[in-house]
Design a protein around this motif. Structure first.
Motif, short mmCIF file in Angstrom:
data_model
loop_
_atom_site.label_atom_id
_atom_site.label_comp_id
_atom_site.label_asym_id
_atom_site.label_seq_id
_atom_site.Cartn_x
_atom_site.Cartn_y
_atom_site.Cartn_z
N VAL A 62 9.46 49.60 -17.40
CA VAL A 62 10.41 48.64 -16.80
C VAL A 62 10.05 47.21 -17.19
O VAL A 62 10.91 46.42 -17.59
CB VAL A 62 10.46 48.80 -15.26
CG1 VAL A 62 11.17 47.63 -14.60
CG2 VAL A 62 11.13 50.12 -14.88
N VAL A 63 8.77 46.87 -17.12
CA VAL A 63 8.35 45.52 -17.47
C VAL A 63 8.61 45.25 -18.96
O VAL A 63 9.07 44.17 -19.34
CB VAL A 63 6.88 45.28 -17.09
CG1 VAL A 63 6.39 43.93 -17.58
CG2 VAL A 63 6.70 45.38 -15.58
N GLU A 64 8.33 46.22 -19.80
CA GLU A 64 8.61 46.07 -21.23
C GLU A 64 10.10 45.85 -21.47
O GLU A 64 10.49 45.00 -22.28
CB GLU A 64 8.14 47.31 -22.00
CG GLU A 64 6.65 47.40 -22.16
CD GLU A 64 6.22 48.68 -22.85
OE1 GLU A 64 7.04 49.34 -23.53
OE2 GLU A 64 5.04 49.03 -22.71
N ARG A 65 10.93 46.62 -20.78
CA ARG A 65 12.38 46.47 -20.93
C ARG A 65 12.85 45.10 -20.45
O ARG A 65 13.76 44.51 -21.04
CB ARG A 65 13.13 47.57 -20.18
CG ARG A 65 12.81 48.97 -20.58
CD ARG A 65 13.42 49.33 -21.88
NE ARG A 65 12.93 50.65 -22.25
CZ ARG A 65 13.58 51.49 -22.98
NH1 ARG A 65 14.75 51.18 -23.44
NH2 ARG A 65 13.05 52.64 -23.29
N LEU A 66 12.25 44.60 -19.38
CA LEU A 66 12.60 43.26 -18.90
C LEU A 66 12.26 42.20 -19.95
O LEU A 66 13.05 41.28 -20.20
CB LEU A 66 11.87 42.94 -17.60
CG LEU A 66 12.40 43.61 -16.35
CD1 LEU A 66 11.45 43.39 -15.18
CD2 LEU A 66 13.78 43.08 -16.00
N ALA A 67 11.09 42.32 -20.56
CA ALA A 67 10.70 41.37 -21.60
C ALA A 67 11.65 41.48 -22.80
O ALA A 67 12.06 40.46 -23.37
CB ALA A 67 9.26 41.61 -22.03
N GLN A 68 12.01 42.69 -23.16
CA GLN A 68 12.94 42.88 -24.27
C GLN A 68 14.32 42.32 -23.93
O GLN A 68 14.96 41.69 -24.77
CB GLN A 68 13.03 44.35 -24.64
CG GLN A 68 11.77 44.89 -25.28
CD GLN A 68 11.74 46.40 -25.39
OE1 GLN A 68 12.50 47.10 -24.73
NE2 GLN A 68 10.84 46.91 -26.21
N ALA A 69 14.77 42.53 -22.70
CA ALA A 69 16.06 41.99 -22.28
C ALA A 69 16.02 40.46 -22.30
O ALA A 69 16.99 39.81 -22.73
CB ALA A 69 16.43 42.50 -20.89
N GLY A 70 14.91 39.89 -21.84
CA GLY A 70 14.76 38.44 -21.90
C GLY A 70 14.82 37.94 -23.33
O GLY A 70 15.43 36.91 -23.63
N GLY A 71 14.18 38.67 -24.24
CA GLY A 71 14.24 38.31 -25.65
C GLY A 71 15.63 38.41 -26.22
O GLY A 71 16.06 37.56 -27.00
N THR A 72 16.37 39.44 -25.80
CA THR A 72 17.74 39.60 -26.27
C THR A 72 18.62 38.45 -25.78
O THR A 72 19.40 37.88 -26.56
CB THR A 72 18.32 40.95 -25.78
OG1 THR A 72 17.50 42.01 -26.31
CG2 THR A 72 19.76 41.15 -26.22
N LEU A 73 18.48 38.10 -24.51
CA LEU A 73 19.23 36.95 -23.98
C LEU A 73 18.85 35.66 -24.69
O LEU A 73 19.72 34.85 -25.05
CB LEU A 73 18.98 36.80 -22.48
CG LEU A 73 19.65 37.83 -21.59
CD1 LEU A 73 19.10 37.73 -20.17
CD2 LEU A 73 21.15 37.63 -21.59
#
Length: 134
Positions: A62-73
């Motif tokens: 979940v934390v990895e996905r949050l970081a990836q989503a932040g990077g995508t944004l």
């Protein structure tokens, strides 16, 4: 994982996470598979260093996905800003990284300042209470 003697401030950890997100955005913008792999490894390493107890596999994902989503944004917004201003995406992302580092340094300086300097911004600029500074 962090140890009990770790003296980092939360602002330092937040700055590090911010830079991880900008790194993910840069990797996404580059489209380079090696950069993407390195960014994902950096996310995992950073998370591992910042947590006090081991995360469950699900929590880590979940934390990895949050970081990836932040990077995508960040990548999308950087691309839009670059298109609007005529700058390169790399320049925008570099500016974002510099801003993160600068903000962390300002926080550190404020914390290191003596009581007489608390609330002061910069020489020649208004203090937080609106009075001109000396």
């Amino acid at each position: 994982m962090t140890d009990a003697n770790d003296t980092r401030r939360p602002e330092q950890d937040a700055a590090r996470l911010g830079l991880v997100v900008v790194g993910e955005a840069a990797a996404l913008q580059s489209g380079d598979e090696a950069a993407m792999d390195a960014s994902e490894a950096n996310i995992r390493e950073t998370i591992d260093e910042l947590v006090d107890v081991p995360l469950t596999d699900r929590q880590e994902e979940v934390v990895e996905r949050l970081a990836q989503a932040g990077g995508t944004l960040t990548a999308g917004l950087s691309g839009a800003l670059a298109a609007r201003t005529g700058n390169s995406v790399d320049d925008v992302l570099e500016g974002a990284a510099r801003s993160i580092v600068w903000q962390e340094r300002l926080t550190e300086q404020r914390e290191d300042a003596g009581p007489q300097d608390r609330g002061r911004q910069d020489a020649g600029r208004d203090d937080q209470d609106g009075r001109p500074s000396a």
